[in-house]
Design an enzyme around this catalytic site. Structure first.
Site, mmCIF file in Angstrom:
data_model
loop_
_atom_site.group_PDB
_atom_site.id
_atom_site.type_symbol
_atom_site.label_atom_id
_atom_site.label_comp_id
_atom_site.label_asym_id
_atom_site.label_seq_id
_atom_site.Cartn_x
_atom_site.Cartn_y
_atom_site.Cartn_z
ATOM 1 N N ASP A 109 11.901 49.003 21.763
ATOM 2 C CA ASP A 109 12.974 48.535 22.642
ATOM 3 C C ASP A 109 13.294 47.043 22.474
ATOM 4 O OD1 ASP A 109 14.947 49.013 24.455
ATOM 5 O OD2 ASP A 109 13.678 49.113 26.212
ATOM 6 N N LYS A 169 13.721 53.932 29.834
ATOM 7 C CA LYS A 169 14.083 52.502 29.905
ATOM 8 C C LYS A 169 13.333 51.839 31.058
ATOM 9 C CE LYS A 169 17.185 50.609 27.642
ATOM 10 N NZ LYS A 169 17.060 49.953 26.334
ATOM 11 N N LYS A 193 27.497 43.565 30.134
ATOM 12 C CA LYS A 193 26.481 43.939 31.125
ATOM 13 C C LYS A 193 26.344 42.860 32.192
ATOM 14 C CE LYS A 193 21.977 43.852 30.341
ATOM 15 N NZ LYS A 193 20.677 44.210 29.761
ATOM 16 N N LYS A 251 10.055 15.760 37.024
ATOM 17 C CA LYS A 251 11.396 16.123 36.532
ATOM 18 C C LYS A 251 11.856 15.281 35.339
ATOM 19 C CE LYS A 251 14.044 18.060 40.332
ATOM 20 N NZ LYS A 251 13.092 17.712 41.393
#
Ligand code: NAI
Ligand code: DG6
Length: 562
Positions: free
Chosen positions: A304, A353, A394, A518
């Protein structure tokens, strides 16, 4: 694309001949043993010789499901790049590229230059690999449409580019394929008219004949067979049928109905000495297939393609768990309107799936016994819905809820819109190229290599990701304060010594703490590293180094060399 300079490796541990590259390699790991309450970690080292065959040869690819969205888009992408096509869109003129392919569009950090700056090279320049332009393509499909018609049906490629590709692609027609309505959704029946009839064994013989025909007509040195056809239901694995190569052979000849079409393709490919790759979730590669591949000395890979939602999940959950946050609920919803979505709207195919999409966080969860008790897992739900209107575009929506300090919660919501096949096709290319390359590697244990000195090695489409995060801010910040204090104090106690020089402390600016900050401050002139995984590796490895342990690597060679 600008031509990359050729790469020269200067080392006493490497040697190049006309046919091979020989390398001496020291593989280092840490062996951990537990005795009651005591854990002992011991560095271990293994000398390996690694040989790369430089003879790539002429390579063919046979796609099962050639006429599908992935198959037609892959073919279009190879042709568009080979002919360096440009096309017009409402946004202007576009050029072909291989974005999304790690071999063609990503770089690898090779080392540092004289000033200490990182130097990166394209991945495809590291070792000899087949060039995508040189691939010869063929394949099978249960649908009879030629590749130009398939491309139009898929509605993935831009209209103007389709016009430029149509003539070439109209000459490509998928070979008849094996159709078993028990394995794919009933809603696929109307396109299944391009079929190999007969028993399973006769179908297997026909696939072998097709591979031979393709090899002979194109004078190919090797062929890779890759399944990008519809997702099948899982076959019911039975003792005496699927467990050994011999039993599988007998079951095939007996026309056993639990032998899936994909398993027949895999057996035929292996028996023709072709690499077989499974791009879909089903359990094609049962024990008997794997044993057959071992016996024939052929590679198989699966299952997959990991293209979008799952890739992001494996990064996000890794980030959360390795940050000491506890994902407790992961809900992944997606809808799509292509033929893959239509097939997956049937329960048994959806189940295949669901299985591959659901197992992707297990290793990360199991790696952290502070957050999770043995056997404990986050709630993890996967939903797929078929909505024809959105076509190949999608929509994936994910909600990650984690428990944070003092049982506060942190909820991250991600929304991703993307042409599914344009994410999957570069993976198909990488799978083919890397599988072919890895099949040319050979390993030798123990003695050092006898040859050693010096050698020369030889659109505009978009992916939109929106993230929404709800969280008690202070409950995320407070643990960082603790980590900063503890690690700063620990690093202040480290000292270093080089040769005869006296011991030196680490630089006053502790850039090793970048993982927690950060915008990390670094010593003047030093490069700023913002990549989270690199920051994390630096942290781990400085601590391991202080314990005389080698840096972590992720090769896992124990499991990759027979
Ligand atoms: P698709 O439905 O457009 O293409 C599949 C093709 O296979 C169709 O043309 C169909 O006629 C053909 N087919 C069905 N059974 C066959 C058989 N036994 N032999 C030969 N051909 C057969 O689907 P798409 O979008 O191309 O996806 C292909 C596969 O890749 C699916 O299983 C999908 O789940 C998997 N996949 C796709 C990803 C993506 O992002 N597009 C990512 C991960 C996996
Ligand atoms: C909907 O889930 C259809 C699937 O074929 C996926 O598009 C495919 O498995 C890709 O999944 P992911 O999770 O890597 O985006």
């Amino acid at each position: 694309m600008e031509k990359s300079p050729s790469l020269v490796i200067s080392s006493p541990n490497i040697k190049y001949t006309d046919d091979y590259i020989y390398a001496d390699y020291e593989y280092e790991e840490t062996l951990v043993t537990r005795n009651g309450d005591e854990i002992t970690a011991r560095p271990i080292r293994k000398s390996l010789g690694i040989r790369t065959d430089r003879r790539v040869g002429k390579v063919g690819v046979m796609l099962v499901g050639w006429g599908g969205n992935n198959g037609s888009t892959f073919t279009a992408a190879v042709l568009a790049n080979r002919h360096q096509l440009s096309w017009n869109t409402k946004n202007g003129k576009m050029d072909s590229n291989w974005w999304g392919s790690i071999t063609q569009a990503s770089t690898v950090r090779l080392g540092i230059d004289e000033k200490g700056n990182d130097v990166h090279v394209p991945m495809c320049n590291l070792l000899p690999m087949v060039h995508p332009d040189d691939l010869v393509i063929d394949g099978w499909d249960i649908s009879p449409l030629n590749l130009a018609e398939s491309m139009v049906r898929a509605k993935v490629i831009d209209f103007d580019l389709q016009q430029k590709l149509k003539k070439d692609m109209a000459t490509m027609k998928p070979r008849p394929a094996i159709y078993d309505p028990d394995f794919i959704a009933a809603n696929q029946a109307d396109r299944a008219t391009n079929l190999i009839r007969g028993t399973r064994y006769e179908q297997y013989l026909q696939i072998r004949a097709d591979i031979k025909d393709f090899r002979d007509k194109n004078k190919l040195d090797k062929i890779i067979v890759l399944w990008t056809a519809n997702t099948e239901r899982f076959c019911e694995v039975r003792a005496g049928v699927h467990d050994t190569s011999e039993n599988l052979e007998r079951a095939l000849r007996d026309n056993n109905t639990e032998i899936s079409p994909s398993t027949i393709f895999a057996l035929a490919a292996i028996d023709e000495e072709c690499i077989y790759i499974n791009g879909s979730p089903q359990n094609t590669l049962v024990a008997g297939v794997v044993e057959r591949a071992e016996l024939r000395g052929v590679s198989v890979a699966g299952d997959d393609f990991k293209s979008g939602q799952t890739k992001l999940k494996s990064v996000l959950v890794d980030f959360l768990v390795s940050a000491g946050l506890k994902p407790v609920s992961i809900v992944s919803y997606n809808h799509l309107g292509n033929n893959d979505g239509k097939n997956l709207s049937a329960p048994k195919q959806f189940r295949s799936k669901e299985i591959t999409k659901s197992n992707v966080v297990d290793d990360m969860v199991e790696s952290n016994q502070i957050l999770y008790k043995p056997g404990e897992k986050p709630d993890h739900v996967v939903v797929i819905k078929y909505v024809p209107y959105v076509g190949d575009s999608k929509r994936a929506m994910d909600e990650y809820t984690s428990e944070i300090l003092l049982h506060g919660t942190n909820t991250i919501v991600v929304h991703n819109t993307c042409e599914d096949s344009l994410l999957a096709v570069p993976l198909i290319l990488d799978l083919v190229l890397l599988a072919e390359l890895f099949a040319r590697l050979a390993f030798k244990e123990g003695d050092r290599c006898e040859y050693c000195s010096h050698y020369t090695l030889p659109h505009y489409y978009t992916n939109t990701i929106v993230v929404h995060n709800t969280c008690e801010d202070s409950l995320l910040a407070v643990p960082l304060i603790l980590d900063l204090v503890l690690l700063a104090e620990l690093f202040a106690r480290l000292a270093f010594k080089e040769g005869d020089r006296s011991w030196q402390s680490m630089h006053a600016v502790q850039s090793l703490l970048a993982y927690l900050l950060k915008a990390p401050l670094v010593p003047a002139g030093a490069p700023v590293v913002n990549a989270l995984f690199r920051q994390r590796a630096a942290l781990e490895n400085i601590m391991r180094a202080a314990l005389a342990l080698p840096p972590n690597n992720y090769l896992g060679l124990e499991h990759k060399i027979p």
